[in-house]
Scaffold this active site. Structure first.
Site, PDB file in Angstrom:
ATOM      1  N   CYS A   2       0.854  -1.349   0.083  1.00 56.70           N
ATOM      2  CA  CYS A   2       0.002  -0.091   0.023  1.00 56.70           C
ATOM      3  C   CYS A   2       0.743   1.315   0.116  1.00 56.70           C
ATOM      4  O   CYS A   2       1.785   1.196   0.449  1.00 56.70           O
ATOM      5  CB  CYS A   2      -0.843  -0.013   1.324  1.00 56.70           C
ATOM      6  N   ARG A  27       4.978   0.351  -5.956  1.00 58.24           N
ATOM      7  CA  ARG A  27       4.841  -0.501  -4.677  1.00 58.24           C
ATOM      8  C   ARG A  27       3.924  -1.839  -4.992  1.00 58.24           C
ATOM      9  O   ARG A  27       4.034  -2.567  -4.275  1.00 58.24           O
ATOM     10  CB  ARG A  27       4.340   0.317  -3.691  1.00 58.24           C
ATOM     11  N   TRP A  73      -3.068  -2.740  -1.850  1.00 60.49           N
ATOM     12  CA  TRP A  73      -2.708  -4.129  -2.157  1.00 60.49           C
ATOM     13  C   TRP A  73      -3.366  -5.037  -1.160  1.00 60.49           C
ATOM     14  O   TRP A  73      -3.075  -5.115   0.159  1.00 60.49           O
ATOM     15  CB  TRP A  73      -1.148  -3.987  -1.978  1.00 60.49           C
ATOM     16  N   ASN A  99      -1.595   1.953   6.030  1.00 59.95           N
ATOM     17  CA  ASN A  99      -0.776   0.742   5.340  1.00 59.95           C
ATOM     18  C   ASN A  99      -0.308   0.018   6.511  1.00 59.95           C
ATOM     19  O   ASN A  99       0.179   0.500   7.489  1.00 59.95           O
ATOM     20  CB  ASN A  99       0.384   1.547   4.575  1.00 59.95           C
ATOM     21  N   GLY A 100      -0.613  -1.415   6.562  1.00 55.21           N
ATOM     22  CA  GLY A 100       0.031  -2.211   7.336  1.00 55.21           C
ATOM     23  C   GLY A 100      -1.071  -3.316   7.959  1.00 55.21           C
ATOM     24  O   GLY A 100      -1.989  -3.324   6.817  1.00 55.21           O
ATOM     25  N   GLU A 478      18.919 -16.261  -9.535  1.00 55.62           N
ATOM     26  CA  GLU A 478      18.528 -14.992  -9.525  1.00 55.62           C
ATOM     27  C   GLU A 478      17.916 -14.762 -11.004  1.00 55.62           C
ATOM     28  O   GLU A 478      16.598 -14.145 -11.175  1.00 55.62           O
ATOM     29  CB  GLU A 478      19.653 -13.833  -9.373  1.00 55.62           C
ATOM     30  N   LYS A 482      14.081 -13.628 -12.127  1.00 59.29           N
ATOM     31  CA  LYS A 482      13.734 -12.405 -12.649  1.00 59.29           C
ATOM     32  C   LYS A 482      12.799 -12.756 -13.693  1.00 59.29           C
ATOM     33  O   LYS A 482      11.875 -12.272 -14.099  1.00 59.29           O
ATOM     34  CB  LYS A 482      14.806 -11.976 -13.388  1.00 59.29           C
ATOM     35  N   GLU A 485       9.008 -13.906 -12.493  1.00 58.27           N
ATOM     36  CA  GLU A 485       8.461 -12.917 -11.768  1.00 58.27           C
ATOM     37  C   GLU A 485       7.676 -11.762 -13.100  1.00 58.27           C
ATOM     38  O   GLU A 485       6.658 -11.403 -12.950  1.00 58.27           O
ATOM     39  CB  GLU A 485       9.145 -12.146 -10.890  1.00 58.27           C
ATOM     40  N   HIS A 501      20.288 -36.018 -10.084  1.00 57.54           N
ATOM     41  CA  HIS A 501      19.648 -36.517  -9.160  1.00 57.54           C
ATOM     42  C   HIS A 501      18.063 -36.488  -8.980  1.00 57.54           C
ATOM     43  O   HIS A 501      17.381 -36.643  -7.929  1.00 57.54           O
ATOM     44  CB  HIS A 501      20.183 -35.846  -7.441  1.00 57.54           C
ATOM     45  N   LYS A 600       6.281  -4.224  -4.465  1.00 59.72           N
ATOM     46  CA  LYS A 600       7.692  -3.917  -4.332  1.00 59.72           C
ATOM     47  C   LYS A 600       8.327  -4.011  -3.026  1.00 59.72           C
ATOM     48  O   LYS A 600       9.349  -4.354  -2.698  1.00 59.72           O
ATOM     49  CB  LYS A 600       8.153  -2.437  -5.004  1.00 59.72           C
TER      50      LYS A 600
HETATM   51  C1  F6R Z   1      12.506  -9.715  -6.941  1.00 61.08           C
HETATM   52  C2  F6R Z   1      12.356  -8.823  -5.808  1.00 61.08           C
HETATM   53  C3  F6R Z   1      12.055  -9.314  -4.356  1.00 61.08           C
HETATM   54  C4  F6R Z   1      12.660  -8.557  -3.179  1.00 61.08           C
HETATM   55  C5  F6R Z   1      12.299  -9.129  -1.961  1.00 61.08           C
HETATM   56  C6  F6R Z   1      12.958  -8.403  -0.709  1.00 61.08           C
HETATM   57  O1  F6R Z   1      13.070  -9.054  -8.144  1.00 61.08           O
HETATM   58  O2  F6R Z   1      12.555  -7.735  -5.969  1.00 61.08           O
HETATM   59  O3  F6R Z   1      12.330 -10.812  -4.457  1.00 61.08           O
HETATM   60  O4  F6R Z   1      14.048  -8.924  -3.228  1.00 61.08           O
HETATM   61  O5  F6R Z   1      10.718  -8.864  -1.742  1.00 61.08           O
HETATM   62  O6  F6R Z   1      12.609  -6.987  -0.722  1.00 61.08           O
HETATM   63  P1  F6R Z   1      13.799  -6.007  -0.022  1.00 61.08           P
HETATM   64  O7  F6R Z   1      15.122  -6.148  -0.603  1.00 61.08           O
HETATM   65  O8  F6R Z   1      13.163  -4.619  -0.128  1.00 61.08           O
HETATM   66  O9  F6R Z   1      13.670  -6.499   1.341  1.00 61.08           O
END
Ligand code: F6R
Length: 605
Positions: A2, A27, A73, A99-100, A478, A482, A485, A501, A600
């Site tokens: 949010c 976000r 959200w 927010n929360g 990683e 990417k 997602e 395995h 985010k």
């Molecule tokens: C993926 C991504 C998420 C964040 C995760 C942690 O591209 O961005 O996996 O890495 O939600 O977020 P932070 O780094 O803000 O704690």
């Protein structure tokens, strides 16, 4: 998750709020709403994109210079107009954005219902306006202070009240909120980009600090209503940092910003032939550390895996890496000689923050690597190392990840310089190499055409595998994250030696396997692992250093990356994987910057 914006001043609140909410779109959200106060409170809410709210707003008279806005959200209650914020009292005199998560909302809801309050949504937030109303005796701040004493959980709140037309009241606990200080106007927001167009002067709030926002004045109070004074924090980046700057998407812009972000993160810390200096960290701070836990989520966790490798190899200190949501519940063995390092771009991730708090309770030293100045982890950890990536807007993390790697290398070398685990010359040579990484990433970016061609070839696949050994395996994780997602293609990363395995059963004719093979010492073994999948018909994309000339016939397509010390290779090798994910998502016409279901900043556990 949010996003909150609040405004009081000389301009039309509606425009400031909508513009601020647009800056917080990154976000992640599924509905939005605003309340504007002009004698009476007028509220408009709409499910879906902000554009829906803008369209709907045209049917309302939203003139007025004071208001609050929100992007939601969904957690409690589906995304819908009704569940969107702001939430109001029945008489519409008090309006709240939140927010929360209010953990005791069910109990409060029952209690308030028994007092005759009517609820119209399924949200936890709706208890807040009703609670404030029950405490309201002519002073909004007092009522908000009293209400928060009854609330358990996390909250950033923005509140307006019809009877107090010159005030916005706000408070935070475990959810981000900043105050923007303007000239004849003031703001609250979940994050700096929302107000950057108007001011670079902000207050970074601590938990349970209450704000009374007036047009010409901002006053801060603690929970006992004692006034508190705070330094103004000057934001160092400007509004353009949070704009696309000619790129089609924030993600692409942020990928291309990586060379600069690397340089900025190293600046003043790593200098050839000089000791590494970490900002405000005493030389002996980590002298007694015998073990390190790195705790993080998602991409930051992947950075932690590379950090483990670097720290152990360079300093000899044993490192465990934990997913934050698991760490707390596995009763980790923590002593006073343990350092718990949390990594978080946003600095607000709920699980990471909870892990940090647990570690503090257990008496460990704590260390945060974060990109957001004044974020919760930065305020609560004993030591902080900021990454200087600048604002990261795309949900999929790229430049923050690469700067996390650089910060981890810097930290590993910092520890190494007092531990005599490796030779001084080796430390010096890695330092020098670290300083070349920005140019190497620049070079990797020059090869973007190949990543684009690969994306055109593979975008219709339904399963893609990533393979690597050692640090290449962590980079494979990683790259795979990417891809899934932002392109929604199922993908799995595997350690080269692990395939046989079980997962090799999934390889069939044409299965795409992206193989990272950057480390000379592991190359022979990795070549064999690649052959194992080639034999079963896999289509191989290789990510290999320029100097590598053996077994090239094994690969269907090759992406070259600049040669570097194997410890540092992830910084260059992740770049083509980011680009492949980006271009695959483009081919599939996905919403690159705001992928479905993702937020985010994940401020719920
Ligand atoms: C993926 C991504 C998420 C964040 C995760 C942690 O591209 O961005 O996996 O890495 O939600 O977020 P932070 O780094 O803000 O704690």
């Amino acid at each position: 998750m949010c996003g909150i914006v609040g405004y009081i001043g000389k301009n039309e609140a509606k425009n400031v709020l909508i513009d601020g909410l647009a800056k917080l779109e990154y976000r992640g959200y599924d509905s939005a709403g605003i309340s504007v106060l002009n004698n009476k409170i007028t509220t408009v809410k709409a499910k879906g994109q902000l554009a829906n709210l803008v369209k709907k707003s045209k049917d309302f008279n939203l003139e007025g210079n004071i208001g609050i806005g929100h992007t939601r959200w969904a957690t409690h209650g589906e995304p819908s107009d009704l569940n969107s914020h702001p939430h109001l009292t029945e008489n519409k005199k008090i309006s709240v954005v939140h927010n929360g998560i209010i953990e005791n909302y069910e109990e409060l809801r029952e209690e308030l219902k028994n007092k005759g309050k009517k609820f119209v949504s399924q949200t936890d937030t709706e208890v807040v306006p009703h609670l404030i109303e029950t405490f309201y005796e002519g002073n909004l701040l007092d009522a908000v202070i009293k209400a928060t004493k009854r609330i358990e959980g996390s909250y950033a709140l923005g509140v307006i009240c019809e009877d107090e037309p010159d005030t916005v009241v706000a408070v935070r606990k475990d959810s981000p909120l900043i105050v923007g200080l303007g000239d004849g106007e003031n703001f609250i927001a979940s994050d700096i980009p929302a107000i950057l167009k108007h001011t670079k002067d902000v207050y970074l709030l601590n938990d349970k600090e209450f704000v009374v926002l007036e047009k010409d004045k901002v006053t801060l109070f603690d929970e006992n209503k004692n006034e508190i004074k705070k330094d103004v924090y000057k934001v160092t980046f400007d509004d353009t940092a949070a704009q696309k700057g000619g790129f089609d998407h924030f993600m692409l812009k942020e990928i291309y910003e990586q060379p600069k972000a690397i340089k900025d993160t190293l600046a003043g810390r790593v200098i050839p032939k000089e000791r590494i200096v970490l900002d405000n960290i005493d030389k002996d701070a980590f002298q007694n550390i015998e073990r390190i836990f790195i705790v993080a989520c998602g991409t930051a966790y992947h950075a932690g895996l590379i950090g483990k490798n670097a720290i152990e190899r360079l300093s000899g200190v044993p490192v465990d890496v934990d997913i934050a949501s698991e760490f707390r519940y596995r009763n980790p063995i923590l002593t006073k000689n343990t350092l718990v390092m949390v990594i978080s771009q946003s600095g607000e991730t709920a699980d990471t923050l909870a892990a940090l708090r647990l570690s503090k309770e257990r008496g460990c030293k704590t260390f945060a690597i974060t990109n957001v100045v004044g974020s919760s982890v930065s305020r609560e950890a004993d030591y902080v190392l900021y990454t200087h990536a600048g604002p990261e807007i795309a949900v999929a993390s790229t430049k923050a990840y690469i700067t996390q790697l650089v910060a981890l290398y810097t930290f590993a070398l910092y520890l190494a310089q007092d531990r005599n685990y490796i030779e001084r010359e080796k430390i010096e040579s890695i330092k020098e190499e670290l300083l070349t990484l920005s140019d190497k990433v620049e070079k990797s970016l020059e090869n973007s055409k190949i990543s684009k061609e690969i994306a055109q070839k593979i975008h219709k696949e339904t399963d893609i595998f990533y393979l690597g050994r050692g640090m290449d395996y962590a980079v494979a994780m990683e790259g795979s994250l990417k891809l899934k997602e932002i392109s929604y293609i199922h993908s799995e990363p595997y350690a080269g030696g692990e395939l046989k395995h079980g997962p090799i059963a999934l390889i069939e004719n044409g299965t795409v396997v992206i193989c990272l093979n950057t480390n000379k010492e592991l190359r022979g073994k990795m070549d064999s692992n690649i052959k194992e999948v080639v034999t079963r018909g896999a289509y191989i994309v290789g990510v290999i250093p320029e100097s590598y000339t053996d077994n090239l016939e094994t690969y269907n397509t090759i992406i070259r990356i600049p040669d570097t010390d194997p410890i540092l290779s992830p910084v260059a090798s992740v770049v083509p994987l980011q680009l492949i994910a980006y271009y695959v998502a483009i081919e599939k016409d996905c919403n690159v910057d705001k992928p479905r279901n993702l937020a985010k900043s994940v401020t719920v556990e």
